[in-house]
Design an enzyme around this catalytic site. Sequence first.
Site, mmCIF file in Angstrom:
data_model
loop_
_atom_site.group_PDB
_atom_site.id
_atom_site.type_symbol
_atom_site.label_atom_id
_atom_site.label_comp_id
_atom_site.label_asym_id
_atom_site.label_seq_id
_atom_site.Cartn_x
_atom_site.Cartn_y
_atom_site.Cartn_z
ATOM 1 N N LYS A 137 6.567 -2.062 2.089
ATOM 2 C CA LYS A 137 5.353 -1.443 2.640
ATOM 3 C C LYS A 137 4.156 -2.371 2.439
ATOM 4 O O LYS A 137 3.333 -2.164 1.541
ATOM 5 C CB LYS A 137 5.127 -0.061 2.006
ATOM 6 C CG LYS A 137 4.257 0.857 2.868
ATOM 7 C CD LYS A 137 4.414 2.287 2.434
ATOM 8 C CE LYS A 137 3.419 3.222 3.079
ATOM 9 N NZ LYS A 137 3.496 3.322 4.523
ATOM 10 N N GLU B 203 12.341 2.834 13.903
ATOM 11 C CA GLU B 203 11.434 3.875 13.396
ATOM 12 C C GLU B 203 10.165 3.885 14.234
ATOM 13 O O GLU B 203 10.031 3.104 15.176
ATOM 14 C CB GLU B 203 11.117 3.629 11.919
ATOM 15 C CG GLU B 203 10.428 2.302 11.668
ATOM 16 C CD GLU B 203 10.181 2.005 10.189
ATOM 17 O OE1 GLU B 203 10.005 2.951 9.412
ATOM 18 O OE2 GLU B 203 10.147 0.819 9.843
ATOM 19 N N LEU C 5 11.401 1.470 6.974
ATOM 20 C CA LEU C 5 10.821 1.804 5.676
ATOM 21 C C LEU C 5 11.587 2.998 5.119
ATOM 22 O O LEU C 5 11.907 3.931 5.858
ATOM 23 C CB LEU C 5 9.346 2.175 5.873
ATOM 24 C CG LEU C 5 8.578 2.427 4.591
ATOM 25 C CD1 LEU C 5 8.286 1.106 3.877
ATOM 26 C CD2 LEU C 5 7.265 3.141 4.882
ATOM 27 N N TYR D 277 0.821 -1.211 0.000
ATOM 28 C CA TYR D 277 0.000 0.000 0.000
ATOM 29 C C TYR D 277 0.850 1.253 0.000
ATOM 30 O O TYR D 277 2.048 1.206 0.246
ATOM 31 C CB TYR D 277 -0.948 0.012 1.215
ATOM 32 C CG TYR D 277 -0.278 0.385 2.521
ATOM 33 C CD1 TYR D 277 0.500 -0.531 3.213
ATOM 34 C CD2 TYR D 277 -0.410 1.668 3.056
ATOM 35 C CE1 TYR D 277 1.129 -0.186 4.408
ATOM 36 C CE2 TYR D 277 0.207 2.021 4.249
ATOM 37 C CZ TYR D 277 0.971 1.084 4.917
ATOM 38 O OH TYR D 277 1.592 1.434 6.091
HETATM 39 N N1 PDD Z 1 3.054 5.352 7.173
HETATM 40 N N2 PDD Z 1 7.712 4.015 8.671
HETATM 41 C C1 PDD Z 1 6.545 3.347 8.731
HETATM 42 C C2 PDD Z 1 6.502 2.046 9.459
HETATM 43 C C3 PDD Z 1 5.394 3.891 8.112
HETATM 44 O O1 PDD Z 1 4.229 3.212 8.152
HETATM 45 C C4 PDD Z 1 5.477 5.142 7.464
HETATM 46 C C5 PDD Z 1 4.307 5.768 6.781
HETATM 47 C C6 PDD Z 1 6.723 5.807 7.440
HETATM 48 C C7 PDD Z 1 6.908 7.131 6.739
HETATM 49 O O2 PDD Z 1 6.893 6.961 5.349
HETATM 50 P P1 PDD Z 1 6.380 8.095 4.357
HETATM 51 O O3 PDD Z 1 7.147 9.317 4.671
HETATM 52 O O4 PDD Z 1 6.690 7.558 3.025
HETATM 53 O O5 PDD Z 1 4.899 8.279 4.603
HETATM 54 C C8 PDD Z 1 7.814 5.209 8.040
HETATM 55 C C9 PDD Z 1 1.874 5.761 6.449
HETATM 56 C C10 PDD Z 1 1.660 7.229 6.428
HETATM 57 C C11 PDD Z 1 0.693 4.959 6.937
HETATM 58 O O6 PDD Z 1 0.882 3.773 7.161
HETATM 59 O O7 PDD Z 1 -0.400 5.490 7.044
#
Ligand code: PDD
Length: 280
Positions: free
Chosen positions: A147, A180, A205, A33
């Site tokens: 992801k 993270e 991620l 996703y």
């Molecule tokens: N989550 N690390 C994890 C585990 C995440 O789920 C996310 C983002 C990030 C940040 O990634 P990005 O900058 O590409 O959004 C880091 C999204 C927003 C979610 O699951 O809703």
Amino acid sequence: MANISYVDGIYCNNQNAAIHINDRGYHFGDAVYEVILFNNGVFYDYDGHINRLFNSLKSIDIKFHLSQQQLKIIIKNLFKLNRVNFGSIYIQVSRGVADRNHSYFNLNSKPVLTMIISKKKNNIHDYVKGVKAITISDNRWSRPDIKTTQLLPNVMAKTFANKKNAYEGIFIDHEGYVTEGSSSNIWIINNNEEILTREIDGKILSGITRKTITKFAKNNNYKILEKKFTKDEMLEAKEVFLTSASSFVKPIVKIDNVKINNGVIGKNSIELRNLYFQNF
Ligand code: PDD
């Protein structure tokens, strides 16, 4: 109102949107996703998110039938249909529908694409509040760099944090290093004014917001080190903040029972947040 979604070729009302009971995303979390933010005709980091979606698909061996161009058309249509100015789009691709069987060997299922639009209040220019976080040991599988929708440890961590009145759960690996957040990347600014965020070492991620902030910060002469840091270094840091597509840059002012910078939001976190929006 955002109430039209996209499910496997069909634009439909959310009430009628349904996926098959044998969708492998539902059974096994066999799906990937992305979440992308949208503001008055601008998608933040669109290419980064879409490229990562295609990389995730490749990593788990899903043969997606649509091109990036076709995907863009569907996304634009969906925003038009929903008449949303500010919001986010959730894009999910599962391996498809098949009788329940763990293995996908020789399975020629057609991937199922779903998209949901969420209308949000535009809070870009609102006063930024610092948030609380808690630490929790990282109990995820060994590929958090992909992801996937298989997010139970993240769900448990976020819920645990929320129960403790905190915004985010920060994962700590077995050596005491920060990996993270449950849905964000974590950054610290140390007493030498160095900004640290863990390197892309397969244990986090590769956040798209993280990448963009790194670029903008370097262009503005900030010293960024992509290097892992311990929980203790984080607790002693001058500033701590998180980044994600839905939170942008959010300052963290308390972790567990320790106040960061005496509980006051640091100026660099705010400057980096502003840089993010100024550059789009
Ligand atoms: N989550 N690390 C994890 C585990 C995440 O789920 C996310 C983002 C990030 C940040 O990634 P990005 O900058 O590409 O959004 C880091 C999204 C927003 C979610 O699951 O809703």
